[in-house]
Design an enzyme around this catalytic site. Structure first.
Site, PDB file in Angstrom:
ATOM      1  N   GLY A  78      -6.903 -11.116   1.239  1.00 48.32           N
ATOM      2  CA  GLY A  78      -6.043 -10.856   0.072  1.00 48.32           C
ATOM      3  C   GLY A  78      -4.579 -11.099   0.341  1.00 48.32           C
ATOM      4  N   SER A  79      -3.924 -11.915  -0.472  1.00 49.41           N
ATOM      5  CA  SER A  79      -2.552 -12.290  -0.177  1.00 49.41           C
ATOM      6  C   SER A  79      -1.995 -13.160  -1.293  1.00 49.41           C
ATOM      7  CB  SER A  79      -2.504 -13.042   1.153  1.00 49.41           C
ATOM      8  OG  SER A  79      -3.607 -13.924   1.246  1.00 49.41           O
ATOM      9  N   ARG A  80      -0.879 -13.851  -1.013  1.00 48.62           N
ATOM     10  CA  ARG A  80      -0.222 -14.661  -2.029  1.00 48.62           C
ATOM     11  C   ARG A  80       0.448 -15.871  -1.383  1.00 48.62           C
ATOM     12  NH1 ARG A  80       4.457 -11.953  -5.563  1.00 48.62           N
ATOM     13  NH2 ARG A  80       5.902 -13.601  -4.991  1.00 48.62           N
TER      14      ARG A  80
END
Length: 217
Positions: free
Chosen positions: A184-186
């Site tokens: 999970g990240s951006r």
């Protein structure tokens, strides 16, 4: 299913933990152990799913800006990019859930001219300030159209490890892998103001395949 090389340590730990818990559950709970083993098996399977490497045909690109990750476009806005460009740019942000492929790819072809790792906080990845306050890496490529494009891996609340394999001076090929983020990240991409944006907020992107923008020569 092919697994990413970053999966090795995680899968070894998960396998040992699963085996220990399964043994204890069966030994002490017997038939009732299924109440623990079934959801545990689902989680174990999701770990393998997270590290999957999809088979994708990556084309050659010059003017096109390619989605660097699988995910959802959550931001398109004009901002001041203060770390490298020192000028206004269009920021396109793509959020990755734990179910997305987490391979990070070059958004444009050209030459790597900057990279820097920043330790930081672990705000939720969709938080606007995560771009400047979270643990992150910033990369810049001088594209084949002679533009400087900045892109940034951002760790989220769950993601605690960012990996990148390229160095300054390396050749960047749009759509090809340069790093990985766990759980999970951006990803933020900073583009010249005259770039034609071809995506919109809410769009689902497929890394290495979808064209999100086009730059003028």
């Amino acid at each position: 299913m092919k697994l990413h090389k970053e999966s090795k340590g995680t899968i070894v730990v998960a396998s040992v933990a699963f085996a220990v818990v399964a043994f204890l559950a069966i030994y002490f709970l017997q038939v009732w152990s299924l109440l623990i083993l079934i959801p545990l098996l689902v989680v174990y399977g999701l770990i393998f799913w997270f590290f999957r490497v999809p088979n994708r045909e990556i084309l050659d690109h010059k003017e096109q800006v390619i989605a660097p990750v699988d995910g959802k476009v959550v931001m398109i806005k004009e901002v001041m990019e203060n770390e490298f460009l020192k000028e206004k740019a269009i920021q396109v942000s793509i959020f990755m859930s734990p179910l997305n492929v987490h391979i990070c790819r070059f958004p444009v072809s050209g030459k790597v001219i900057y990279k820097k790792y920043h330790p930081g906080k672990y705000l939720v990845a969709w938080h606007e300030k995560s771009s400047t306050e979270n643990e992150r890496t910033t990369m810049a490529v001088e594209s084949l159209t002679h533009h400087k494009v900045v892109f940034r891996q951002i760790a989220g609340y769950v993601a605690r490890r960012i990996v990148f394999y390229c160095n300054e001076g390396d050749t960047a090929k749009a759509g090809h892998e340069y790093g990985f983020i766990k759980f999970g990240s951006r990803m933020d991409v900073f583009l010249p103001l005259d770039t034609e944006i071809l995506c919109k907020i809410g769009d689902k992107t497929k890394g290495g395949i979808d064209v999100i923008a086009r730059m003028k020569e």
